[in-house]
Design an enzyme around this catalytic site. Structure first.
Site, PDB file in Angstrom:
ATOM      1  N   HIS A  63     -23.206  -6.751  11.309  1.00  0.00           N
ATOM      2  CA  HIS A  63     -24.113  -5.865  12.037  1.00  0.00           C
ATOM      3  C   HIS A  63     -23.406  -5.371  13.293  1.00  0.00           C
ATOM      4  CE1 HIS A  63     -24.624  -9.720  14.037  1.00  0.00           C
ATOM      5  NE2 HIS A  63     -25.271  -9.138  15.027  1.00  0.00           N
ATOM      6  N   HIS A  65     -24.084  -5.504  16.649  1.00  0.00           N
ATOM      7  CA  HIS A  65     -24.166  -6.057  17.989  1.00  0.00           C
ATOM      8  C   HIS A  65     -22.733  -6.290  18.473  1.00  0.00           C
ATOM      9  CE1 HIS A  65     -28.599  -7.561  17.768  1.00  0.00           C
ATOM     10  NE2 HIS A  65     -28.503  -6.359  18.275  1.00  0.00           N
ATOM     11  N   ASP A  67     -20.922  -8.481  20.048  1.00  0.00           N
ATOM     12  CA  ASP A  67     -20.103  -9.680  19.849  1.00  0.00           C
ATOM     13  C   ASP A  67     -19.598  -9.802  18.421  1.00  0.00           C
ATOM     14  OD1 ASP A  67     -22.908 -10.058  19.392  1.00  0.00           O
ATOM     15  OD2 ASP A  67     -22.611 -12.215  19.233  1.00  0.00           O
ATOM     16  N   HIS A  68     -19.989  -8.858  17.550  1.00  0.00           N
ATOM     17  CA  HIS A  68     -19.529  -8.879  16.163  1.00  0.00           C
ATOM     18  C   HIS A  68     -18.678  -7.664  15.799  1.00  0.00           C
ATOM     19  CE1 HIS A  68     -22.199 -12.265  14.898  1.00  0.00           C
ATOM     20  NE2 HIS A  68     -22.827 -11.862  15.991  1.00  0.00           N
ATOM     21  N   HIS A 142     -32.581  -9.929  11.078  1.00  0.00           N
ATOM     22  CA  HIS A 142     -32.133  -9.868  12.471  1.00  0.00           C
ATOM     23  C   HIS A 142     -32.791  -8.646  13.110  1.00  0.00           C
ATOM     24  CE1 HIS A 142     -29.552 -11.342  15.591  1.00  0.00           C
ATOM     25  NE2 HIS A 142     -28.835 -10.240  15.694  1.00  0.00           N
ATOM     26  N   ASP A 209     -26.067 -14.362  12.323  1.00  0.00           N
ATOM     27  CA  ASP A 209     -27.170 -13.692  13.025  1.00  0.00           C
ATOM     28  C   ASP A 209     -28.340 -13.359  12.109  1.00  0.00           C
ATOM     29  OD1 ASP A 209     -25.121 -13.814  14.913  1.00  0.00           O
ATOM     30  OD2 ASP A 209     -25.854 -12.030  15.929  1.00  0.00           O
ATOM     31  N   HIS A 267     -20.795 -19.730  15.923  1.00  0.00           N
ATOM     32  CA  HIS A 267     -21.654 -18.830  16.685  1.00  0.00           C
ATOM     33  C   HIS A 267     -22.611 -19.632  17.575  1.00  0.00           C
ATOM     34  CE1 HIS A 267     -24.674 -15.623  17.478  1.00  0.00           C
ATOM     35  NE2 HIS A 267     -23.657 -14.784  17.268  1.00  0.00           N
TER      36      HIS A 267
END
Length: 305
Positions: A63, A65, A67-68, A142, A209, A267
């Site tokens: 996805h 976000h 941090d990914h 999510h 997530d 994570h």
């Protein structure tokens, strides 16, 4: 001997710490290198881990976000610097295609690698050009659209030496049997099924997530290695549900129910000073091998059953 291992490049969640970089997980699978969720700093972590950008053949983003995915531009820059002698397949949620396009064209650097984007619109098999495995995606739960991934090696047959000896088969005729499926020897027909057994392919799943949902269980079912988020401890389950995450205990229950062999938890929220409670929560539900992921750790894929 083939090399199949998971190289951990980062294990933090939303906020990196002094010990944990943002996400990044490189699955080395024979000649393939699958990079999952390259968060900020992934390029630098690759240098620390001693892995080359040229070894990456596919990038899988769960996805969009930060941090990914914030590390994607740096990884692409590394491709251009080090050289990538092959196209790179990139998988990501179709609803985030605008973010993908911004990331790959986020600077004036001249991109010297051919990217083959594969936007994911729903559950199902993904195209893995040139691969000797299948790749599937399943929808997760999510706040933004997210997908997990599963890799499965195709089952194969292997000869059983004892059966070959019993029937007097050796040398070139064994190769002929493998090619044709049957041979004539001593006045009888011997089929491939009589002297072989199924060699189950290895499997791997990546889940990040998400709340508990059908996709989590589908991806985890029977895999040799499950990499799964454990952002919170069980005592903070309310927060996990609210923010679309899993606790360590929930992840472990998924693994136990699915028959997973090696469970890799990752994570982790920056709110916890240690992972002692994560370990206790997970161990209460899963009796198999548990690995608490640390940056730069290398974890071998379990050998075939």
């Amino acid at each position: 001997m083939s090399q199949r291992e998971l190289v951990i490049l980062g294990t933090a969640s939303q906020v990196p710490t002094k010990q944990r970089n943002h996400n990044g997980y490189l699955l080395r699978w024979d000649r393939e290198g699958l990079l999952f969720d390259p968060g900020e700093g992934t390029q630098r972590q690759m240098s620390f881990a001693g892995v080359a950008a040229s070894g990456i053949t596919r990038i899988c983003i769960t996805h969009f976000h930060g941090d990914h995915c914030f590390g994607l531009p740096g990884v692409l820059g590394r491709f251009s610097l080090d050289g990538a002698p092959h196209p790179v397949d990139v998988y990501f949620p179709a609803s985030g295609e605008v973010y993908y396009e911004r990331l790959v064209d986020s600077s004036a650097d001249h991109r010297q690698v051919g990217l083959q984007p594969h936007p994911i619109a729903g559950d199902g098999e993904l195209p893995p050009p040139g691969a000797d495995f299948t790749l599937r995606a399943a929808r997760l739960s999510h706040p933004v659209e997210a997908f997990g991934y599963r890799l499965d090696e195709v089952d194969s047959l292997r000869f059983v030496p004892e059966r070959l000896r019993e029937l007097g088969l050796s040398g070139p005729i064994v190769g002929e049997l493998a090619r044709r499926g049957e041979v004539e020897i001593g006045g009888r027909t011997v089929t491939l099924d009589e002297v072989s057994e199924v060699r189950r392919g290895q499997s791997f799943a990546f889940v990040m997530d998400t709340r508990l949902c059908d996709g989590v269980h589908e991806l985890a079912r029977g895999v040799d290695m499950l990499v799964i988020e454990a952002t919170f401890v069980d005592a903070d389950e309310r927060l996990a549900v609210e923010h679309g995450h899993l606790t360590a205990g929930q992840a472990a229950r998924v693994a136990a129910r699915a028959g997973v062999r090696t469970l890799v938890l990752a994570h982790f929220s920056q709110r916890y000073r240690t992972l002692d409670q994560h370990v206790a929560d997970a161990r209460a539900h899963f009796g198999g091998e548990i690995v608490m992921a640390e940056d730069l750790m290398r974890i071998p894929v379990p050998p075939r059953r």
